[in-house]
Structure formats: structure tokens, C-alpha cells
Design a protein around this motif. Sequence first.
Motif, PDB file in Angstrom:
ATOM      1  N   ASN A  47      20.591  -7.321 -31.322  1.00  0.00           N
ATOM      2  CA  ASN A  47      20.794  -7.513 -31.967  1.00  0.00           C
ATOM      3  C   ASN A  47      19.018  -6.338 -32.133  1.00  0.00           C
ATOM      4  OD1 ASN A  47      20.081  -7.718 -35.422  1.00  0.00           O
ATOM      5  ND2 ASN A  47      20.356 -10.230 -35.140  1.00  0.00           N
ATOM      6  N   GLY A  48      18.596  -5.439 -32.947  1.00  0.00           N
ATOM      7  CA  GLY A  48      17.345  -5.246 -33.384  1.00  0.00           C
ATOM      8  C   GLY A  48      16.286  -5.806 -34.504  1.00  0.00           C
ATOM      9  N   ASP A  49      17.116  -7.431 -34.599  1.00  0.00           N
ATOM     10  CA  ASP A  49      16.030  -8.059 -36.115  1.00  0.00           C
ATOM     11  C   ASP A  49      15.479  -8.368 -34.840  1.00  0.00           C
ATOM     12  OD1 ASP A  49      16.466  -6.458 -38.049  1.00  0.00           O
ATOM     13  OD2 ASP A  49      18.224  -7.463 -39.197  1.00  0.00           O
ATOM     14  N   THR A  53      14.809  -8.538 -28.082  1.00  0.00           N
ATOM     15  CA  THR A  53      15.773  -7.787 -27.961  1.00  0.00           C
ATOM     16  C   THR A  53      14.372  -6.511 -28.082  1.00  0.00           C
ATOM     17  OG1 THR A  53      17.916  -8.552 -28.651  1.00  0.00           O
ATOM     18  CG2 THR A  53      17.433  -6.753 -28.569  1.00  0.00           C
ATOM     19  N   ARG A  54      13.944  -6.982 -28.869  1.00  0.00           N
ATOM     20  CA  ARG A  54      13.489  -4.647 -29.049  1.00  0.00           C
ATOM     21  C   ARG A  54      12.002  -4.891 -28.056  1.00  0.00           C
ATOM     22  NH1 ARG A  54      12.645  -7.106 -34.597  1.00  0.00           N
ATOM     23  NH2 ARG A  54      10.399  -7.274 -34.181  1.00  0.00           N
ATOM     24  N   LEU A  55      11.530  -6.556 -27.772  1.00  0.00           N
ATOM     25  CA  LEU A  55      10.911  -5.962 -26.333  1.00  0.00           C
ATOM     26  C   LEU A  55      11.488  -5.476 -25.176  1.00  0.00           C
ATOM     27  CD1 LEU A  55       7.723  -6.921 -25.648  1.00  0.00           C
ATOM     28  CD2 LEU A  55       8.529  -9.075 -25.417  1.00  0.00           C
ATOM     29  N   THR A  56      12.557  -6.028 -25.287  1.00  0.00           N
ATOM     30  CA  THR A  56      12.888  -6.166 -23.157  1.00  0.00           C
ATOM     31  C   THR A  56      13.894  -4.565 -23.614  1.00  0.00           C
ATOM     32  OG1 THR A  56      14.169  -8.296 -23.654  1.00  0.00           O
ATOM     33  CG2 THR A  56      15.246  -7.508 -22.534  1.00  0.00           C
ATOM     34  N   PHE A  57      14.197  -4.026 -25.199  1.00  0.00           N
ATOM     35  CA  PHE A  57      14.666  -3.102 -24.804  1.00  0.00           C
ATOM     36  C   PHE A  57      13.997  -1.613 -25.033  1.00  0.00           C
ATOM     37  CE2 PHE A  57      18.358  -5.300 -24.697  1.00  0.00           C
ATOM     38  CZ  PHE A  57      19.209  -5.524 -23.348  1.00  0.00           C
ATOM     39  N   ASN A  63      18.070   1.952 -14.137  1.00  0.00           N
ATOM     40  CA  ASN A  63      18.556   0.544 -13.594  1.00  0.00           C
ATOM     41  C   ASN A  63      18.698  -0.257 -14.116  1.00  0.00           C
ATOM     42  OD1 ASN A  63      18.743   2.091 -11.018  1.00  0.00           O
ATOM     43  ND2 ASN A  63      16.843   1.803 -10.554  1.00  0.00           N
ATOM     44  N   PHE A  64      18.038  -0.816 -15.183  1.00  0.00           N
ATOM     45  CA  PHE A  64      17.895  -2.472 -15.947  1.00  0.00           C
ATOM     46  C   PHE A  64      19.121  -2.228 -16.648  1.00  0.00           C
ATOM     47  CE2 PHE A  64      17.066  -4.585 -19.864  1.00  0.00           C
ATOM     48  CZ  PHE A  64      16.912  -5.809 -19.490  1.00  0.00           C
TER      49      PHE A  64
END
Length: 370
Positions: A47-49, A53-57, A63-64
Motif C-alpha cells: 500500500n503506497g499510502d 512501504t514508501r520508505l522500503t520500496f 536483490n531485495f
Amino acid sequence: MIARDVSKNIVEDWTNQKAIIVLGPRQVGKTTLIQKLVENKKVLFLNGDNPQTRLTFANANFNFLLQTVHDYDVIVIDEAQRIQNIGVTAKMLIDAKLDKQIILTGSSSLDLGNEINEPLTGRKWEHQLFPLSWNEVKNHYTFANAYERLEEFLIYGLYPEVVTESKKQKILLQLAGSYLYKDILELVNIKKPDLLMKLLNALALQLGSEVSYNELSKILGVDRMTVVNYIDLLEKAFVIFRLYPYSSNQRNEITSKPKIYFYDNGIRNAIIGQFAPLVNRQDLGALFENFFISEKIKKLTYNGFYGKTHYWRNTQQAEIDFIEILENEISAYEIKYNPNKKVLFTKSFTEKYHPKNTYVVNKDNFWEYL
């Protein structure tokens, strides 16, 4: 769940070779639609909200990504436009040929930040999801029930939650307050959010009329280009759409005044705070026109229409409300709520453009064209 007409189009594009992008305003049911399509599959849902999630992706390395998606058949990224460089991330996954379906959803055209379009050129199938359509509601509730609710749809619109729940005004006021414009306000960093709401109010009051950017700039006290840019952003966020005048001279089409319609009657009425019954309204004709034209846009989009849509008006103010042009054949529509109102198609249009079809649309027959 109310079955959505776009579902069959998405299923046809399900190849694992390209990303599927589903665009549409917030709260039209994108997440619900995708969840139905991926039943019985192993799904990674992002979920982009979600700030984490925004920070991780954002700018995740290859590789991640491989480790993250390894155990799943489908990767769904909801509100993808909010994740930095998500288009590059999706491109890496597609080019790796992992035999996994990538699905991205967004509540704006996603090119607000160029996050998707450039990286995924040639690697995506794009679909648009609107508020519920007349066809979807009719199929779910039966024709008789849907027709009995026509006044409700003209006033409160067809957002899924509005159609299925009782607190219609409350839901619409929350949506129209700021939620629909969240991506514009955050992604584009608008300096004058109050101006955006004033512009929407002005557009709502001019529903179905030609819009002059110069007049709006004077009303709002800003320059013309600011008005044009804000209208462009509202269109990319699927709040409004423009209908341009038809002319055999395409240069005239570009420079002439457009009409602006709302994708949903309920959002328009919430913006001006007007939920009075039809019998007490001065804008009934504009409401029905907005309803029918927005429904036509939904139907044409879902059916893969590749022609053009316009309105027509000449210097003597003779007018045709809606025109479809496909393979140089013209279908013209005059839209009047009252079936007893006499309508004649002006000879200045029919003798010059020779339309293949002319239709008079009213509350007693509109479904024949939807």
C-alpha cells in the motif's frame, strides 16, 4: 460486491508479461476490484499510502526485490504513484521475466510525478475505473430498481459507498472536502489549496456551460495559466473532464472554450453543498446532462472506444450537447430531462456535417444509449 465492467478487460490482459495499471479516483473500488481478481492466488499486497512501504520500496535494489516477491504469484502495489521511482521498480521486475503478474493502482494519472509512464513504456496495459456506471448498477439491482433510483443518482452520484450506504451526504462531503485531491495537494505541492476549492466551486456552478479560462482567472484573482494548470491537475485526478467543441478546423477546437463536467454528480453537488430534491432545483437540466455524458464516457472507455467526443456550437449559439465521432461517422445527441420537450436538430449542423445518427435523450429513454 457489484461486478465491474472493466474486470473482463483486465482479465484479457493478464499475461505476466506486462504490468496492469488500474487508474481511478479514490474510493471508486480499485482495491476491492483487484482483491476479487486475485482470489485464490498468492498475493503480495503493498500500500503506497503506508509511510513504511514508501520508505522500503523507494529505490529498492534488485536483490531485495527478488527476495521480497519470491513466494508470490501476483504483486499488487496500491496507490503506486506515492512510492518514489516505483515505475523503475516495476520495470526491473517485468524485465526479470519472473512469471509474476504486476498490478499497480493509482488515484491520479500517475504521470503527475512521471513515476510510471516513462519507465514502463511498452510494458503496461492501462485501465481506468470510474465510479459505478449505470450498466453496473442496473445489472446488480435490476433495471426496475435502478430506474426508481434515478433521482438519487442525479443528486448523490454513483460512488460505490454512496450507492450502498445510507449516510450519503456525509460520505460525499468527506470525499469532496479534500480526500479526492490528496494526491494533487501532496505530489504537486500546490501553494494555494484554497484556490483549488474555489476553482472547483466555480466549475460546479458552471456545469454544462462553456468555460472561459480568462473569466475564471478574473473571478479567482490569479493568472490564466494558473487556472489552466489547476484544471489540468483536477482532470488527471479524475475529478473533472473537458469536452471540446467540434469543428472541421482542428485549430479551432484547440483554441475554443471547453465544457467541463464532473465524473460524478454527487461530488459536484457536495462541492456546492446542494442536495435538494429535483423538484426544487434550478439545475435539473445540467444535472441530467452531466449524468448522461459522464455515463457515456464510462461506457465508451470500458468498450475500448478510440474515436473522439465533443460538443458543438456555432456563432448563432445553436448547439448539439454531445457528439461521438468514429471512423468519420458522427452520432449526435441532444439531452433533455423532460421527455415532453420538443427538440429539433439544427440544420446548420446536420446539413454541414451529415451525422449518421441523431438521438434525443431524456429520462424515459437514456438507458437505450448506455
